[in-house]
Structures are given as structure tokens and as C-alpha cells.
Enzyme design. Structure first.
Site, PDB file in Angstrom:
ATOM      1  N   ASN A 116      28.516  17.575 -21.822  1.00  0.00           N
ATOM      2  CA  ASN A 116      29.079  16.231 -21.679  1.00  0.00           C
ATOM      3  C   ASN A 116      28.659  15.629 -20.353  1.00  0.00           C
ATOM      4  O   ASN A 116      28.469  16.328 -19.360  1.00  0.00           O
ATOM      5  CB  ASN A 116      30.611  16.272 -21.826  1.00  0.00           C
ATOM      6  CG  ASN A 116      31.322  16.444 -20.495  1.00  0.00           C
ATOM      7  OD1 ASN A 116      31.550  15.475 -19.770  1.00  0.00           O
ATOM      8  ND2 ASN A 116      31.646  17.691 -20.151  1.00  0.00           N
ATOM      9  N   PHE A 120      34.128  10.636 -16.066  1.00  0.00           N
ATOM     10  CA  PHE A 120      35.516  10.224 -15.748  1.00  0.00           C
ATOM     11  C   PHE A 120      35.862   8.861 -16.346  1.00  0.00           C
ATOM     12  O   PHE A 120      36.387   7.969 -15.656  1.00  0.00           O
ATOM     13  CB  PHE A 120      35.760  10.179 -14.234  1.00  0.00           C
ATOM     14  CG  PHE A 120      35.693  11.498 -13.507  1.00  0.00           C
ATOM     15  CD1 PHE A 120      35.692  12.711 -14.174  1.00  0.00           C
ATOM     16  CD2 PHE A 120      35.650  11.526 -12.115  1.00  0.00           C
ATOM     17  CE1 PHE A 120      35.643  13.924 -13.497  1.00  0.00           C
ATOM     18  CE2 PHE A 120      35.608  12.729 -11.422  1.00  0.00           C
ATOM     19  CZ  PHE A 120      35.591  13.925 -12.115  1.00  0.00           C
ATOM     20  N   SER A 181      33.170  18.188 -11.019  1.00  0.00           N
ATOM     21  CA  SER A 181      32.488  17.628 -12.188  1.00  0.00           C
ATOM     22  C   SER A 181      31.057  17.262 -11.809  1.00  0.00           C
ATOM     23  O   SER A 181      30.816  16.656 -10.765  1.00  0.00           O
ATOM     24  CB  SER A 181      33.212  16.380 -12.686  1.00  0.00           C
ATOM     25  OG  SER A 181      32.361  15.681 -13.569  1.00  0.00           O
ATOM     26  N   ASN A 183      29.282  15.053 -13.210  1.00  0.00           N
ATOM     27  CA  ASN A 183      28.917  13.745 -13.757  1.00  0.00           C
ATOM     28  C   ASN A 183      29.293  12.550 -12.894  1.00  0.00           C
ATOM     29  O   ASN A 183      29.106  11.414 -13.307  1.00  0.00           O
ATOM     30  CB  ASN A 183      29.517  13.595 -15.159  1.00  0.00           C
ATOM     31  CG  ASN A 183      29.021  14.685 -16.074  1.00  0.00           C
ATOM     32  OD1 ASN A 183      27.820  14.925 -16.138  1.00  0.00           O
ATOM     33  ND2 ASN A 183      29.935  15.369 -16.747  1.00  0.00           N
ATOM     34  N   THR A 184      29.851  12.789 -11.705  1.00  0.00           N
ATOM     35  CA  THR A 184      30.062  11.708 -10.742  1.00  0.00           C
ATOM     36  C   THR A 184      29.138  12.022  -9.571  1.00  0.00           C
ATOM     37  O   THR A 184      29.307  13.059  -8.923  1.00  0.00           O
ATOM     38  CB  THR A 184      31.535  11.659 -10.282  1.00  0.00           C
ATOM     39  OG1 THR A 184      32.346  11.313 -11.400  1.00  0.00           O
ATOM     40  CG2 THR A 184      31.736  10.624  -9.175  1.00  0.00           C
ATOM     41  N   LYS A 219      39.975  22.588  -8.241  1.00  0.00           N
ATOM     42  CA  LYS A 219      39.136  23.075  -9.341  1.00  0.00           C
ATOM     43  C   LYS A 219      37.679  23.116  -8.895  1.00  0.00           C
ATOM     44  O   LYS A 219      37.139  22.124  -8.414  1.00  0.00           O
ATOM     45  CB  LYS A 219      39.288  22.164 -10.558  1.00  0.00           C
ATOM     46  CG  LYS A 219      38.485  22.633 -11.772  1.00  0.00           C
ATOM     47  CD  LYS A 219      38.893  21.918 -13.033  1.00  0.00           C
ATOM     48  CE  LYS A 219      38.055  22.360 -14.218  1.00  0.00           C
ATOM     49  NZ  LYS A 219      38.444  21.665 -15.452  1.00  0.00           N
ATOM     50  N   ASN A 248      34.787  24.614 -13.681  1.00  0.00           N
ATOM     51  CA  ASN A 248      34.379  23.424 -14.407  1.00  0.00           C
ATOM     52  C   ASN A 248      33.106  23.746 -15.224  1.00  0.00           C
ATOM     53  O   ASN A 248      32.719  24.913 -15.328  1.00  0.00           O
ATOM     54  CB  ASN A 248      34.121  22.290 -13.396  1.00  0.00           C
ATOM     55  CG  ASN A 248      34.512  20.938 -13.974  1.00  0.00           C
ATOM     56  OD1 ASN A 248      34.111  20.606 -15.093  1.00  0.00           O
ATOM     57  ND2 ASN A 248      35.276  20.173 -13.223  1.00  0.00           N
TER      58      ASN A 248
HETATM   59  C1  FMN Z   1      34.009  16.740 -23.102  1.00  0.00           C
HETATM   60  C2  FMN Z   1      34.512  17.391 -21.854  1.00  0.00           C
HETATM   61  C3  FMN Z   1      35.079  16.618 -20.859  1.00  0.00           C
HETATM   62  C4  FMN Z   1      35.562  17.222 -19.703  1.00  0.00           C
HETATM   63  N1  FMN Z   1      36.154  16.448 -18.746  1.00  0.00           N
HETATM   64  C5  FMN Z   1      36.683  17.032 -17.642  1.00  0.00           C
HETATM   65  C6  FMN Z   1      37.363  16.263 -16.679  1.00  0.00           C
HETATM   66  O1  FMN Z   1      37.521  15.055 -16.811  1.00  0.00           O
HETATM   67  N2  FMN Z   1      37.869  16.912 -15.595  1.00  0.00           N
HETATM   68  C7  FMN Z   1      37.746  18.269 -15.406  1.00  0.00           C
HETATM   69  O2  FMN Z   1      38.244  18.803 -14.410  1.00  0.00           O
HETATM   70  N3  FMN Z   1      37.117  19.024 -16.332  1.00  0.00           N
HETATM   71  C8  FMN Z   1      36.591  18.437 -17.439  1.00  0.00           C
HETATM   72  N4  FMN Z   1      35.959  19.213 -18.361  1.00  0.00           N
HETATM   73  C9  FMN Z   1      35.780  20.669 -18.087  1.00  0.00           C
HETATM   74  C10 FMN Z   1      36.854  21.513 -18.750  1.00  0.00           C
HETATM   75  O3  FMN Z   1      38.116  21.224 -18.235  1.00  0.00           O
HETATM   76  C11 FMN Z   1      36.538  23.004 -18.521  1.00  0.00           C
HETATM   77  O4  FMN Z   1      36.622  23.284 -17.139  1.00  0.00           O
HETATM   78  C12 FMN Z   1      35.160  23.397 -19.023  1.00  0.00           C
HETATM   79  O5  FMN Z   1      34.826  22.707 -20.212  1.00  0.00           O
HETATM   80  C13 FMN Z   1      35.049  24.895 -19.284  1.00  0.00           C
HETATM   81  O6  FMN Z   1      35.968  25.303 -20.274  1.00  0.00           O
HETATM   82  P1  FMN Z   1      35.576  25.506 -21.840  1.00  0.00           P
HETATM   83  O7  FMN Z   1      34.336  26.346 -21.871  1.00  0.00           O
HETATM   84  O8  FMN Z   1      36.781  26.142 -22.448  1.00  0.00           O
HETATM   85  O9  FMN Z   1      35.333  24.129 -22.382  1.00  0.00           O
HETATM   86  C14 FMN Z   1      35.456  18.623 -19.538  1.00  0.00           C
HETATM   87  C15 FMN Z   1      34.893  19.389 -20.544  1.00  0.00           C
HETATM   88  C16 FMN Z   1      34.409  18.801 -21.701  1.00  0.00           C
HETATM   89  C17 FMN Z   1      33.809  19.661 -22.773  1.00  0.00           C
END
Ligand code: FMN
Length: 355
Positions: A116, A120, A181, A183-184, A219, A248
Site C-alpha cells: 500500500n 495517510f 510509514s 508513504n509520507t 511504532k 510497520n
Molecule cells: C492498507 C494498509 C494501510 C496501513 N496504514 C497504516 C497506517 O495508517 N498507520 C500505521 O501505523 N500502519 C499502517 N499500516 C501498517 C499496519 O498497521 C501493520 O503495521 C503492517 O501492515 C504489518 O502488519 P500485517 O502484516 O499484519 O499487515 C497499514 C497497512 C496496510 C496493509
């Protein structure tokens, strides 16, 4: 049933449209108190053995929903009713922002992964505060994850986080500073200790000033070098933070064929996420609460994270592939495994395989 729905419907539509469809349905569930309560009674963890206490907060079970699914805090109660022991909303920024251009969410089903680059997208701290003010029909533990507004320059980052913290810390069971993240632009630079110290200190002052004193966590990214993981851990101890959430998404592409830009989550992240957890545990022992996230798919993974030193575990990508009963099944499986091993309290196993 979910596999059928996923292959026949959800996997055929654009991933972000599928997400909005799901969140819309969950919001609808949140507006139907009778249904919501009935689902909660059926699926939320109720086994006393699963209860966890961390930084003064009581969690009905150790497994929660990671940030990014409920960006605007619109379906906290529905996710709690579906069996998540806590719901981390956000990332929320002080100002509303649209995020990156679509497409920005990509499924990698063969790898059980997602990429992704949402950036934000959210309606801002004020809107999230109003949404959180409307909840609490069913019990839910709510973490609030805050980030930097994209247009705010790095030099003003602390003030931007503080603005969100002032609005949201009083409504949160715990607060998370997200500096990880991908993406910022520039956000992850804030993980450098010299930038992170003033930022965390400023947010901590706000969190400490709420009537209940809101616990504060940071985080971190899986792409930090091991020494930088240690440095953040030392800083968290020095500042008296309550915990660290690791990790993350990654900018690495090991084990996947896609070269889409953005953060990779799901199965390919599992090994690094676990390695960061082990590193943190070796550094801080039980002086901080460690929350492990990244590539968790089933009860085996949750068990492994607990043994490695996590008090709480989170997931997001698994929900896309395993469906709405995912958290319920994980907690049910965990309770069974505890009974099989003669474990009556999760504290007996947290960190048991840590060095
Ligand atoms: C579509 C998507 C959007 C995410 N947006 C955020 C976010 O806004 N803030 C954040 O701290 N982590 C975000 N994450 C990261 C998740 O919170 C998590 O740390 C990461 O996906 C690893 O866990 P997973 O393998 O179970 O998905 C996002 C993950 C995905 C897949």
C-alpha cells in the site's frame, strides 16, 4: 464461506473499493445496537485466561487490529464485536488530507501480502475525535495512532503531532506516535534519535496531562538497522514511554515479485518483524510493553510472538485473506492451546523463549 466471497467477489473488485465496501458494512453494523451487541456476545474474547493487562489497560485478549484499517475511527465497535481485543485507529493527522493518488493498494494473493501507498488519507483529528465521541455502545479498547500531516515541514513536525495528541489523547486508551510509514516523504527520518527525542517528549507531555494519563507508544519500521532499533528502544526507556509497536510495513521486496512502490505487509514481513521483536526484547526485557505486528496469520504466529516477548499482537493483512472471523478464531485457538499446555495466564508464557 469467506474464501468463496473473497474469490468470487472481493478479489475481483479494486482492493480499495473492496475496503470501502467492507468498512461501509461495518459502519452499518455499528449503527444497529442489537446486532452489534449480539455479535459481540458471540465473537468477542470472553475466556478469562485470555485477559491481558498492559500499561494499566485491561485487554479482553492479546490480539488486536493494527492501524490502517479504521483510519477515521468509524468502525471501532464493529471490529471489537468481531473479536479484536483492541482496535488501533488511524493513522490520524492534525489536518484532513486525501492521501496519494489511486491506485494505491495492491493485493499479492500468492504471497499472502499487500502493498500500500495510501499516504495517510484521513479526515483529520477533529473528525476522528467526533467519531470516537460517538462510540462506546459495546466495550472496545481503542488505540489512537497519530502521524504527520504531509504538507507540514519536518521542522514543525512536533507541533503537528502535538495538535493531534491534544485532540485525541483524552479519548484514547493508548496513543501511538507513528514515525514509520514509508508513504509520507521524510516521515521515517523522524526515527533518528536526535529528531525523535524532542518529538516524543512533546507528545508525552500532552499524554501525561490527560485525566487518566494516556499511555504512549512509538511504532517503528522493520527497515531500521539493528543498532537503530536499539537506539529507539534506549530512547523509549529514557523518556519513560509505555511501549513499542514493531513493525510497520517494509520497503523491502524480499520474496515478492511486485515492484509497486509502497509498504509491503503480510507473510513476507513475518521473519523481519519477529527478528525486530527479539532484538527489542533482548534490549529492554520486560521494562516496556512490546506489541508485535507484521505477517501474523494464525494462532501459531501469535503464540510465537508471545513467547518471544510480545504482550500484545496485532494484524491487518491477514484480515483481507482470512475474513471477518479471523480474530475470533485466533483467540479461540489460543485459549485451547493454553489449556493444552496448562497455562492459565498469558504472563506465564510472555518472553519464555527470549534470551
Ligand atoms: C492498507 C494498509 C494501510 C496501513 N496504514 C497504516 C497506517 O495508517 N498507520 C500505521 O501505523 N500502519 C499502517 N499500516 C501498517 C499496519 O498497521 C501493520 O503495521 C503492517 O501492515 C504489518 O502488519 P500485517 O502484516 O499484519 O499487515 C497499514 C497497512 C496496510 C496493509
Amino acid at each position: 464461506m469467506y474464501r468463496f466471497l473473497f474469490t468470487q467477489l472481493l478479489s475481483r473488485i479494486d482492493p480499495e473499493d473492496a475496503h470501502h465496501l467492507t468498512v461501509g458494512a461495518l459502519r452499518l453494523l455499528s449503527t444497529a445496537p442489537v446486532v452489534k451487541k449480539a455479535v459481540h456476545r458471540r465473537l468477542a474474547p470472553r475466556d478469562p485466561a485470555l485477559r491481558v493487562q498492559a500499561f494499566g489497560v485491561h485487554f479482553p485478549g492479546p490480539f488486536g487490529l493494527a492501524a490502517g484499517f479504521d483510519k477515521d475511527a468509524g468502525c471501532v465497535e464493529a471490529m471489537s464485536a468481531l473479536g479484536f481485543g483492541h482496535v488501533e485507529v488511524g493513522t490520524i493527522t492534525a489536518h484532513a488530507q486525501p492521501g496519494n493518488a489511486r491506485p494505491r493498494l495492491f493485493r499479492l494473493p500468492r504471497e499472502r501480502a499487500v502493498i500500500n501507498r495510501m499516504g495517510f488519507n484521513n479526515a483529520g483529528a477533529g473528525a476522528a475525535a467526533r467519531a470516537l465521541g460517538r462510540t462506546r455502545g459495546v466495550p472496545a479498547v481503542v488505540g489512537v495512532n497519530i502521524g504527520k500531516t504531509k504538507v507540514v515541514p519536518e521542522a514543525e513536525a512536533a507541533a503537528d503531532y502535538v495538535a493531534s495528541a491534544k485532540e485525541l489523547a483524552p479519548l484514547a486508551d493508548y496513543l501511538v506516535v507513528n514515525v514509520s510509514s514509508p508513504n509520507t516523504p521524510g516521515l521515517r527520518n523522524l526515527q533518528a534519535v536526535e529528531l525523535l527525542r524532542p518529538l516524543l517528549s512533546a507528545v508525552k507531555e500532552v499524554a501525561d496531562g490527560t485525566p487518566k494519563r494516556t499511555p504512549l507508544l512509538v511504532k517503528i519500521a522493520p527497515d531500521l538497522a539493528d543498532e537503530d532499533v536499539d537506539a529507539v528502544a534506549d530512547l523509549a526507556l529514557e523518556l519513560g514511554l509505555d511501549g513499542i509497536i514493531a513493525t510497520n510495513t517494509t520497503i523491502g521486496r524480499e520474496g515478492v515479485s511486485s515492484t509497486e512502490a509502497g509498504g509491503l505487509s503480510g507473510r513476507p514481513l513475518k521473519a523481519r518483524s519477529l527478528a525486530v521483536l527479539r532484538r527489542l526484547r533482548a534490549r529492554v526485557g520486560d521494562r516496556l510493553t512490546l506489541v508485535s505486528v507484521g505477517g501474523v496469520e494464525d494462532v501459531d504466529d501469535v503464540w510465537e510472538r508471545l513467547l518471544a516477548g510480545a504482550t500484545l499482537v496485532q494484524g491487518y493483512t491477514g484480515l483481507i485473506y482470512h475474513g471477518p472471523l479471523w480474530a475470533y478464531r485466533i483467540h479461540r485457538g489460543l485459549a485451547r492451546r493454553m489449556r493444552r499446555h496448562g497455562v492459565s495466564d498469558l504472563r506465564e508464557i510472555v518472553g519464555r523463549t527470549a534470551g
